[in-house]
Design an enzyme around this catalytic site. Structure first.
Site, PDB file in Angstrom:
ATOM      1  N   ARG A 140       0.810  -1.259  -0.087  1.00  0.00           N
ATOM      2  CA  ARG A 140      -0.364   0.374  -0.132  1.00  0.00           C
ATOM      3  C   ARG A 140       1.152   1.270   0.189  1.00  0.00           C
ATOM      4  O   ARG A 140       1.828   1.157  -0.063  1.00  0.00           O
ATOM      5  CB  ARG A 140      -1.028   0.456   1.310  1.00  0.00           C
ATOM      6  CG  ARG A 140      -0.454  -0.402   2.796  1.00  0.00           C
ATOM      7  CD  ARG A 140      -0.434   0.480   3.778  1.00  0.00           C
ATOM      8  NE  ARG A 140      -0.671   2.267   3.565  1.00  0.00           N
ATOM      9  CZ  ARG A 140       0.225   2.703   4.112  1.00  0.00           C
ATOM     10  NH1 ARG A 140       1.325   2.251   4.147  1.00  0.00           N
ATOM     11  NH2 ARG A 140       0.488   3.803   3.768  1.00  0.00           N
ATOM     12  N   GLY A 141       0.429   2.566  -0.154  1.00  0.00           N
ATOM     13  CA  GLY A 141       0.843   3.479  -0.161  1.00  0.00           C
ATOM     14  C   GLY A 141       1.567   3.532  -1.849  1.00  0.00           C
ATOM     15  O   GLY A 141       1.999   2.828  -2.912  1.00  0.00           O
ATOM     16  N   ALA A 142       0.905   4.694  -2.581  1.00  0.00           N
ATOM     17  CA  ALA A 142       0.455   5.179  -3.722  1.00  0.00           C
ATOM     18  C   ALA A 142       2.239   4.485  -4.342  1.00  0.00           C
ATOM     19  O   ALA A 142       2.140   3.882  -5.324  1.00  0.00           O
ATOM     20  CB  ALA A 142       0.586   6.665  -3.904  1.00  0.00           C
TER      21      ALA A 142
ATOM     22  N   ARG B  74      -7.280  -1.193  -7.315  1.00  0.00           N
ATOM     23  CA  ARG B  74      -8.048   0.655  -6.168  1.00  0.00           C
ATOM     24  C   ARG B  74      -7.848   1.014  -7.679  1.00  0.00           C
ATOM     25  O   ARG B  74      -6.810   1.599  -8.751  1.00  0.00           O
ATOM     26  CB  ARG B  74      -6.817   0.220  -5.161  1.00  0.00           C
ATOM     27  CG  ARG B  74      -6.650  -0.853  -3.865  1.00  0.00           C
ATOM     28  CD  ARG B  74      -5.580   0.070  -2.510  1.00  0.00           C
ATOM     29  NE  ARG B  74      -6.433   0.803  -2.406  1.00  0.00           N
ATOM     30  CZ  ARG B  74      -5.756   0.982  -0.904  1.00  0.00           C
ATOM     31  NH1 ARG B  74      -4.578   1.047  -1.080  1.00  0.00           N
ATOM     32  NH2 ARG B  74      -6.595   2.358  -0.222  1.00  0.00           N
TER      33      ARG B  74
ATOM     34  N   GLN C 295      -2.752   2.808   9.987  1.00  0.00           N
ATOM     35  CA  GLN C 295      -2.329   2.588   9.126  1.00  0.00           C
ATOM     36  C   GLN C 295      -0.823   3.669   9.531  1.00  0.00           C
ATOM     37  O   GLN C 295       0.467   3.309   9.925  1.00  0.00           O
ATOM     38  CB  GLN C 295      -2.151   3.453   7.983  1.00  0.00           C
ATOM     39  CG  GLN C 295      -3.035   2.965   6.952  1.00  0.00           C
ATOM     40  CD  GLN C 295      -4.124   2.900   6.415  1.00  0.00           C
ATOM     41  OE1 GLN C 295      -4.713   3.246   7.455  1.00  0.00           O
ATOM     42  NE2 GLN C 295      -4.925   3.103   5.415  1.00  0.00           N
TER      43      GLN C 295
ATOM     44  N   ASP D 226      -2.038  10.683  -2.708  1.00  0.00           N
ATOM     45  CA  ASP D 226      -2.285   9.633  -3.763  1.00  0.00           C
ATOM     46  C   ASP D 226      -2.401   9.927  -5.165  1.00  0.00           C
ATOM     47  O   ASP D 226      -2.547   9.335  -6.291  1.00  0.00           O
ATOM     48  CB  ASP D 226      -3.249   9.040  -2.885  1.00  0.00           C
ATOM     49  CG  ASP D 226      -3.824   7.773  -1.921  1.00  0.00           C
ATOM     50  OD1 ASP D 226      -3.719   9.026  -0.971  1.00  0.00           O
ATOM     51  OD2 ASP D 226      -3.361   6.962  -2.366  1.00  0.00           O
TER      52      ASP D 226
ATOM     53  N   ASN E 109      -5.903  12.085  -0.336  1.00  0.00           N
ATOM     54  CA  ASN E 109      -4.774  11.095   0.482  1.00  0.00           C
ATOM     55  C   ASN E 109      -5.686  10.812   0.917  1.00  0.00           C
ATOM     56  O   ASN E 109      -7.406  10.883   1.327  1.00  0.00           O
ATOM     57  CB  ASN E 109      -3.526  11.895   1.535  1.00  0.00           C
ATOM     58  CG  ASN E 109      -2.901  11.863   1.578  1.00  0.00           C
ATOM     59  OD1 ASN E 109      -2.309  10.574   1.290  1.00  0.00           O
ATOM     60  ND2 ASN E 109      -2.753  11.797   3.158  1.00  0.00           N
ATOM     61  N   LYS E 110      -5.054   9.701   2.386  1.00  0.00           N
ATOM     62  CA  LYS E 110      -5.759   9.067   2.875  1.00  0.00           C
ATOM     63  C   LYS E 110      -7.251   9.614   3.960  1.00  0.00           C
ATOM     64  O   LYS E 110      -6.676  11.150   3.815  1.00  0.00           O
ATOM     65  CB  LYS E 110      -5.160   8.246   4.074  1.00  0.00           C
ATOM     66  CG  LYS E 110      -5.656   7.679   5.222  1.00  0.00           C
ATOM     67  CD  LYS E 110      -6.069   6.636   4.850  1.00  0.00           C
ATOM     68  CE  LYS E 110      -5.421   5.618   3.675  1.00  0.00           C
ATOM     69  NZ  LYS E 110      -6.958   4.991   3.331  1.00  0.00           N
TER      70      LYS E 110
HETATM   71  O1  MRU Z   1      -4.801   3.375   1.604  1.00  0.00           O
HETATM   72  P1  MRU Z   1      -3.538   3.141   2.033  1.00  0.00           P
HETATM   73  O2  MRU Z   1      -3.245   3.204   2.835  1.00  0.00           O
HETATM   74  O3  MRU Z   1      -2.868   2.980   0.063  1.00  0.00           O
HETATM   75  O4  MRU Z   1      -3.290   4.756   1.759  1.00  0.00           O
HETATM   76  C1  MRU Z   1      -2.267   5.406   1.678  1.00  0.00           C
HETATM   77  C2  MRU Z   1      -2.042   6.817   1.699  1.00  0.00           C
HETATM   78  O5  MRU Z   1      -3.097   7.548   1.640  1.00  0.00           O
HETATM   79  C3  MRU Z   1      -0.891   7.608   1.671  1.00  0.00           C
HETATM   80  O6  MRU Z   1      -0.654   8.524   2.295  1.00  0.00           O
HETATM   81  C4  MRU Z   1      -0.191   7.817   0.520  1.00  0.00           C
HETATM   82  O7  MRU Z   1      -0.367   6.985  -0.664  1.00  0.00           O
HETATM   83  C5  MRU Z   1       0.963   8.355   0.195  1.00  0.00           C
HETATM   84  S1  MRU Z   1       2.414   7.242   0.521  1.00  0.00           S
HETATM   85  C6  MRU Z   1       3.621   8.060   0.112  1.00  0.00           C
END
Ligand code: MRU
Length: 349
Positions: free
Chosen positions: A51-53, A92, A199, A240, A250-251
């Site tokens: 996970r994480g973009a 996703r 997270q 994201d 973002n999240k």
């Molecule tokens: O649902 P997730 O855990 O994949 O969401 C991730 C985020 O929102 C992060 O902040 C984002 O991807 C940036 S990671 C450098």
């Protein structure tokens, strides 16, 4: 490409699978899992094992290469490659790095200038490795830019996880703290737990503690109080998908932090590599927000179900922070302050 033991994503030594740290098991267990079939790979993204973009993008690039190596039929080769890319892309919807990386690796195949399978695969592998290598450098640069925005001793509020697990090595939003700590700075991180998938509590706390950074975990609804007490000098969040007008997805919960920061006059920074800017999105309204299962709210991190059976839930995984609330967007090519255009940075060297 030389991997290190903390890389959250890598190509296996025999190049037949993608190896990831299963992020759903952290912090209790650091387990590497090896994936080589399309369904497993799709599930790993959907279930947030990876996970994480940026990490999703790196993973998808390697995965497309691994799965393309398995195509048997030469005649349908490009059609199958295309189908695989579309399938992975449907795992996703919000993080643009997924389609960005898949397109890069797919285009490497299409434009390799040879119809020989081995040449095509070589071009795909090389592009996937390049995406990963670039991200390492991008994170280093963003970490340095981010560090220039804060002072020794500052309290920094973080939301979600934008560290090495979500990216490469230093991370983006956590990069300045980790890079700063390596260079003698002392920061105090206030980590939003980040409901419902935790997270912050699980991953950011794990990464910052391992890096020896002073940190305090807070529930998401405590951010306002902590800000009012003068403990926060800046807020750091990842991204994201950024729209051209500077709105950033973002999240879920990021935009609430931004609103609070605005009220308390605390700078709010978004860390967004240029790979996360979507030139097809004019504003945040064009960004698709992923909606996830109700069980993540009602059951997932509890011993049993805590909410009444059958309760209707709304579980959006991301929100969009309006550009007017973002003090600056930090990219690997420089810092874009509020009011400055994001578009120019994409083509800048
Ligand atoms: O649902 P997730 O855990 O994949 O969401 C991730 C985020 O929102 C992060 O902040 C984002 O991807 C940036 S990671 C450098």
């Amino acid at each position: 490409m030389i991997y290190n033991e903390n890389d959250s994503v890598r190509l296996s030594a025999d190049e037949k699978s993608v190896v990831i740290i299963d992020q759903t098991l952290l912090p209790g267990e650091k387990r590497f899992i090896s994936l080589n079939n399309a369904q497993e790979i799709f599930e790993a993204i959907y279930r947030l094992k990876v996970r994480g973009a940026p990490a999703i993008g790196i993973f998808a690039g390697y995965a497309l290469f691994v799965l393309t190596c398995q195509i048997k039929d030469d005649e349908d080769f490009f059609a199958e490659l295309d189908q695989t890319a579309d399938f992975l892309n449907s795992s996703r919807p919000t993080a643009v790095n997924l389609s960005w990386a898949l397109n890069r690796v797919k285009n490497a195949a299409l434009s390799c200038g040879s119809r020989r399978r081995e040449d095509i695969l070589k071009a795909m592998k090389s592009e996937a490795l390049k995406i990963h290598q670039e991200d390492i450098e991008v994170c280093q640069r963003m970490s340095r830019y981010g560090l220039s925005l804060i002072n020794d001793g500052d309290g920094i509020l973080t939301h979600c996880n934008a560290g090495a697990l979500a990216t490469s090595r230093y991370g983006t939003g956590l990069g300045p703290l980790i890079y700063g700590a390596e260079n003698g700075y002392n920061f105090h991180a206030y980590i939003d737990e980040t409901r419902p998938l935790m997270q912050g509590a699980r991953l950011t706390a794990y990464e910052l503690m391992n890096a020896g950074i002073e940190c305090t975990l807070i529930c998401d609804n405590m951010a306002g109080l902590v800000m009012s007490q003068g403990k926060i000098q800046a807020c750091f969040a990842g991204c994201d998908r950024a729209a051209l007008n500077g709105d950033c997805a973002n999240k879920i919960g990021t935009s609430s932090v931004a609103v609070l920061a605005d009220y308390y006059k605390i700078p709010f920074y978004i860390f967004c590599p240029t790979s996360t800017i979507d030139i097809d999105c004019k504003t945040g309204k064009d960004i698709i927000i992923e909606e996830r299962k109700p069980e993540e709210i009602t059951d997932l991190y509890f011993d049993g179900q805590i909410a009444p059976q059958g309760i209707e839930c709304y579980n959006p995984a991301f929100d969009v922070t309006d550009h007017s609330l973002i003090t600056a967007i930090i990219t690997e090519k420089g810092i874009i302050r509020r009011g400055e255009a994001l578009e120019q940075i994409i083509s800048a060297e």
